[in-house]
Every structure is written in structure tokens, then in C-alpha cells.
Scaffold this motif. Sequence first.
Motif, PDB file in Angstrom:
ATOM      1  N   LEU A 133       0.845  -1.005  -0.086  1.00 44.65           N
ATOM      2  CA  LEU A 133      -0.077   0.076  -0.043  1.00 44.65           C
ATOM      3  C   LEU A 133       0.822   1.372  -0.134  1.00 44.65           C
ATOM      4  N   GLY A 134       0.484   2.287  -0.552  1.00 40.78           N
ATOM      5  CA  GLY A 134       1.145   3.449  -0.688  1.00 40.78           C
ATOM      6  C   GLY A 134       0.023   4.798  -0.417  1.00 40.78           C
ATOM      7  N   VAL A 135       0.783   5.970  -0.031  1.00 40.05           N
ATOM      8  CA  VAL A 135       0.085   7.162   0.173  1.00 40.05           C
ATOM      9  C   VAL A 135       0.808   8.293  -0.786  1.00 40.05           C
ATOM     10  N   ALA A 136      -0.327   8.953  -1.359  1.00 43.32           N
ATOM     11  CA  ALA A 136       0.223  10.106  -2.460  1.00 43.32           C
ATOM     12  C   ALA A 136      -0.802  11.288  -1.685  1.00 43.32           C
ATOM     13  N   VAL A 137       0.202  12.282  -1.536  1.00 45.33           N
ATOM     14  CA  VAL A 137      -0.434  13.661  -1.169  1.00 45.33           C
ATOM     15  C   VAL A 137      -0.073  14.701  -2.021  1.00 45.33           C
ATOM     16  N   THR A 138      -0.690  15.622  -2.553  1.00 47.44           N
ATOM     17  CA  THR A 138      -0.759  16.529  -3.747  1.00 47.44           C
ATOM     18  C   THR A 138      -1.048  17.854  -2.909  1.00 47.44           C
ATOM     19  N   PHE A 139      -0.087  18.769  -2.964  1.00 44.14           N
ATOM     20  CA  PHE A 139      -0.534  20.122  -2.635  1.00 44.14           C
ATOM     21  C   PHE A 139      -0.822  21.089  -3.863  1.00 44.14           C
ATOM     22  N   VAL A 140      -2.011  21.665  -4.014  1.00 43.98           N
ATOM     23  CA  VAL A 140      -2.384  22.760  -4.909  1.00 43.98           C
ATOM     24  C   VAL A 140      -2.415  24.002  -4.575  1.00 43.98           C
ATOM     25  N   ASP A 141      -1.605  24.906  -5.118  1.00 40.20           N
ATOM     26  CA  ASP A 141      -1.637  26.114  -4.872  1.00 40.20           C
ATOM     27  C   ASP A 141      -2.795  26.848  -5.952  1.00 40.20           C
ATOM     28  N   TRP A 142      -3.075  27.935  -5.344  1.00 39.14           N
ATOM     29  CA  TRP A 142      -4.236  28.865  -5.886  1.00 39.14           C
ATOM     30  C   TRP A 142      -3.953  28.875  -7.227  1.00 39.14           C
ATOM     31  N   GLU A 143      -2.783  29.363  -7.951  1.00 38.26           N
ATOM     32  CA  GLU A 143      -2.422  29.526  -9.206  1.00 38.26           C
ATOM     33  C   GLU A 143      -2.561  28.196 -10.100  1.00 38.26           C
ATOM     34  N   ASP A 144      -2.632  26.947  -9.354  1.00 29.65           N
ATOM     35  CA  ASP A 144      -2.341  25.938  -9.941  1.00 29.65           C
ATOM     36  C   ASP A 144      -3.873  24.965 -10.149  1.00 29.65           C
ATOM     37  N   MET A 145      -4.846  25.724  -9.817  1.00 27.84           N
ATOM     38  CA  MET A 145      -6.198  25.221  -9.810  1.00 27.84           C
ATOM     39  C   MET A 145      -6.602  24.698 -11.280  1.00 27.84           C
ATOM     40  N   ALA A 146      -6.498  25.613 -12.341  1.00 30.38           N
ATOM     41  CA  ALA A 146      -7.038  25.075 -13.311  1.00 30.38           C
ATOM     42  C   ALA A 146      -6.404  23.852 -13.946  1.00 30.38           C
ATOM     43  N   ARG A 147      -4.870  23.764 -13.892  1.00 28.83           N
ATOM     44  CA  ARG A 147      -4.329  22.545 -13.804  1.00 28.83           C
ATOM     45  C   ARG A 147      -4.922  21.154 -13.333  1.00 28.83           C
ATOM     46  N   TRP A 148      -4.973  21.696 -11.928  1.00 31.91           N
ATOM     47  CA  TRP A 148      -5.436  20.535 -11.051  1.00 31.91           C
ATOM     48  C   TRP A 148      -6.939  20.240 -11.535  1.00 31.91           C
ATOM     49  N   VAL A 149      -7.918  20.994 -11.797  1.00 34.04           N
ATOM     50  CA  VAL A 149      -9.238  20.682 -12.493  1.00 34.04           C
ATOM     51  C   VAL A 149      -9.077  19.749 -13.751  1.00 34.04           C
ATOM     52  N   HIS A 150      -8.257  20.100 -14.393  1.00 35.62           N
ATOM     53  CA  HIS A 150      -7.846  19.059 -15.652  1.00 35.62           C
ATOM     54  C   HIS A 150      -7.441  17.650 -15.429  1.00 35.62           C
ATOM     55  N   ILE A 151      -6.441  17.775 -14.421  1.00 33.93           N
ATOM     56  CA  ILE A 151      -5.758  16.268 -14.191  1.00 33.93           C
ATOM     57  C   ILE A 151      -7.176  15.445 -13.338  1.00 33.93           C
ATOM     58  N   ASN A 152      -7.804  16.175 -12.489  1.00 31.70           N
ATOM     59  CA  ASN A 152      -9.020  15.573 -11.657  1.00 31.70           C
ATOM     60  C   ASN A 152      -9.798  15.094 -12.711  1.00 31.70           C
ATOM     61  N   ARG A 153     -10.304  15.725 -13.595  1.00 26.04           N
ATOM     62  CA  ARG A 153     -11.221  15.278 -14.536  1.00 26.04           C
ATOM     63  C   ARG A 153     -10.729  14.048 -15.421  1.00 26.04           C
ATOM     64  N   GLU A 154      -9.498  14.196 -15.884  1.00 24.43           N
ATOM     65  CA  GLU A 154      -9.000  12.924 -16.825  1.00 24.43           C
ATOM     66  C   GLU A 154      -8.714  11.806 -16.089  1.00 24.43           C
ATOM     67  N   LEU A 155      -8.482  11.871 -14.664  1.00 23.54           N
ATOM     68  CA  LEU A 155      -8.306  10.615 -14.105  1.00 23.54           C
ATOM     69  C   LEU A 155      -9.414  10.150 -13.260  1.00 23.54           C
ATOM     70  N   ASP A 156     -10.368  11.038 -13.146  1.00 22.66           N
ATOM     71  CA  ASP A 156     -11.813  10.729 -12.445  1.00 22.66           C
ATOM     72  C   ASP A 156     -11.328  10.477 -10.685  1.00 22.66           C
ATOM     73  N   LEU A 157     -10.572  11.496 -10.502  1.00 21.69           N
ATOM     74  CA  LEU A 157     -10.032  11.387  -8.806  1.00 21.69           C
ATOM     75  C   LEU A 157     -11.216  12.042  -7.917  1.00 21.69           C
ATOM     76  N   GLY A 158     -12.227  12.590  -8.443  1.00 18.03           N
ATOM     77  CA  GLY A 158     -13.330  12.996  -7.588  1.00 18.03           C
ATOM     78  C   GLY A 158     -13.160  14.222  -6.799  1.00 18.03           C
ATOM     79  N   THR A 159     -12.045  14.761  -6.743  1.00 20.72           N
ATOM     80  CA  THR A 159     -11.671  15.998  -6.021  1.00 20.72           C
ATOM     81  C   THR A 159     -11.290  17.209  -6.665  1.00 20.72           C
ATOM     82  N   PRO A 160     -12.414  17.863  -7.265  1.00 22.44           N
ATOM     83  CA  PRO A 160     -12.145  19.094  -8.164  1.00 22.44           C
ATOM     84  C   PRO A 160     -11.850  20.315  -7.550  1.00 22.44           C
ATOM     85  N   GLU A 161     -12.437  20.329  -6.130  1.00 22.22           N
ATOM     86  CA  GLU A 161     -11.982  21.317  -5.234  1.00 22.22           C
ATOM     87  C   GLU A 161     -11.266  20.918  -3.970  1.00 22.22           C
ATOM     88  N   PRO A 162      -9.959  20.797  -3.978  1.00 22.52           N
ATOM     89  CA  PRO A 162      -9.255  20.442  -2.984  1.00 22.52           C
ATOM     90  C   PRO A 162      -9.575  21.158  -1.565  1.00 22.52           C
TER      91      PRO A 162
END
Length: 441
Positions: free
Chosen positions: A339-368
Motif C-alpha cells: 500500500l502507498g500514500v500520495a499527497v498533492t499540494f495545490v496552490d491557488w495559481e495551479d487550480m486550473a491545471r488540477w481541475v484538468h488532471i482531476n477530470r482526466e483521472l476521475d479522482l473526484g476532487t475538483p475542489e481540494p
Amino acid sequence: MTFQQLGIDQDICDALDSRGITTPFPIQQQAIPIALSGTDVIGQAKTGTGKTLGFGLPLIQSLGLEPGQGVQALVVVPTRELAIQVASDLEIACSNRVTEVVAIYGGKAYEGQVAALKRGAQVVVGTPGRLIDLSKQKLLDLSKIKFMVLDEADEMLDLGFLPDVEKLFAYTPAERQTMLFSATMPAAILNLARKYQNKPIHIRIQDPEEGKTKADIKQFIYRAHALDKDEVVGRILQAEGRGKTVIFVKTKRASAKLTEELIDRGFRATALHGDMSQEAREKSMIAFRTGKKEILVATEVAARGIDVDDVTHVINYSVPEDEKAYLHRVGRTGRAGKLGVAVTFVDWEDMARWVHINRELDLGTPEPVETYSSSKHIYTDLGIPEGTKGRIAKPRVDKPAGEKVSSERSRAEKLQESKSAAPKRNRERRRNYKNASEPKA
């Protein structure tokens, strides 16, 4: 299921058993019998699922107990670090045989690598650039290759190595056995397989219930603040069960800076980035693999191909460029069935990029969730003991750069003052002496 049941020779099984490797993973169970039959293979499985032994054991066994001198097996990998790791794994597997494995990659002196080739090494694991370089210099003969492997093919594509890979295929005999392994199968890789393989069997290992990311990785996404990140990281590094940890940063400077900060906080950290010499990078990776250092602070490019099975945590200090980079990063943990743990920090300026990653990978966390080092949820999410702070050692108190100069200047000024005062002191001594010598009235 055992390796012996898959058809692997006893001496190889004994070598694996001495390192506690006894049970084959799914990709190994499927790939090994097919490869032993001499059939070409396309192996599709995520990073960290045991592909190295899936191709490595048939490769070693196909060469026999006493292979002749000269290169007969070629494994092409995208990065220097992966070349070292794959070569190390193959050396373990053939430790009861005379078979010699050599890692060939750029950034290191030719002499040692060429010497191993001249000794008659039978297995070469290397990166495309150095392999082509030595081939052109007639120092590496690929004309007798019986077994060729292309490992992490999709990374080869991402790094622009496909033209070099095609050159290497051209240097080898057409009748070789070829195995191609990749986490994903973009069109360019499938075209490569059609062009250079002979009726390959396609193996795809994936849990039917598994999403686009590996099911054995717990993922946490936090909207963190730049000035608080180091403190959050320091607390995460004290989570229960936390072992080897890879922290991904954007730049070489950030890698060096965060490493220094973590060392100051009392953690055993080491950096891995492109400005380091190849020798320094190898020392860093050896320290990390052996446990001398437990935290690797790496840039994206430098960390490609890192193959360490016991990484428990990955921390994305900043958001990756895209969903592929995200998968490569988090894939450093949750390996070899653990088992593993992955933690991702999202800065305010990175929100647009994160929204794209979240949508492509179906992570279910559009708003961290907004997160601070004092936020209660990071303690419960990650198993951090209550009351933990982000530091396990007292901060160093370094002397200011100018302190030594200032103290030297101070001594000089005192000496000058002493010299200036000397005539006055001498006059006072003479006057006192004269007064003491005169008879009292």
C-alpha cells in the motif's frame, strides 16, 4: 504459484529466494511462460508491478548456464537511474551463474563500461544515447543479440527517444526475441511493436475494479499555502508507518532548498536534480535505496524511472504538469503489492491545471480542501500523532556571514584605539613617577 512452477531453473530460484523473492506477481506469472517459449511479448502493466523479473528471468535462462562471451541480450531503458536498478535486479537473479550484466548510460566515464564489454559481458542494460554512441565507435557489438527488451516504452516516447530506439533495433538481428513493456500503449508504441515484433502476445495486467490510478494508493489532495508547506511536510513525515518518501518539486533550485530545509528540521533527506553530477546523483540514489537517507527530494525529469519498491509516501509539493506526470509521480509508491500514500499540494495559481488532471483521472476532487499545518483533517487522514510539529531537531543557529569580519574589525579597532591611547598613558606614567619622586612638603 512459485517461480519454479513457471519453469524457472532452480539456481535462479535459489538466487531469488536468498533475497526473499519467492512469489511471482501477476505480470510475471503471465509473461514468464510465454517468454520461455520464445514468443515475443507486449507487457502492459503499471510501474511497480514486477515487470523487470517478468522479462529478466526468461532472458537469463535463455542464455544458459554458461553463455559464451559477448553481448547476447539488450535491455533498453529511458533513464540512467532505471538502468542501474534493472541491472542490479538482473545481477541478483544470475548471481549463481557466470553471466555478467553491465549498465551502460551517459554522464559517467566510458572506461568502466567498455572494460566490462571487453571482459565479455553477455547482458547490457542501457540508455539509448550511450548505447548508440558505443555502437558507432565499434565498442558495443549488437549483431549477436538473441533477446531484446524495451522497458518503460511510453517514457521513451515522452522523452523523445523513439528515433534512437529504432536505430538500436536496426543494429540487432531480425530473428531476435523481442519483449516490449509499457504502462500505457499510445499509438506510437503500438506501431513500434508492429514494426519490430513477430506475432507478439499482448499481456495486460489490471484489476477490473481498478481506476486509472493504482487501487493500492491512497490519495489526498490539499489546497496548501506556500509559506506553510514546509511545516505541513514536516508533520506528514512523522505519520505512522511512514517509510521511504519521494517529494516532487518543480525546479532544481526548489529541490536543493527543500532538502536543506528538511535536513535543518532533523530529517534524513537527499536531493536529486539535473544540476547534480552523475556521481552525485548515483550517491543520492544509493543512499536512498539503502535507507541511509529516507527522503528523496526530486525534480520530475530526474526522478523518471526511479524503481524503489519500498516507498511508502509520495508528496507532490506542487501540481504536476498533466495527468501523465501525475501518474508517473504517484506510481513511485504502492509498488510490489504494498500500500502507498500520495499527497498533492495545490496552490491557488495551479487550480486550473488540477481541475484538468482531476477530470482526466476521475479522482473526484475538483475542489481540494483548504489545508494548514494546524488543520485537524491532515492528522486523521494521514495518521499523524496528535501534537506533532514539523520539526524533530532544534534549528541550526548559523553565524551571520559578516560576524567574523565584524569581530575582526572590532579587534582591529581596539588595537588602533590602544595604539592611539599609548602616548597619553605614557605621559600619565611619567607624571605619576615624577610626583612620586618629589619630596613631600
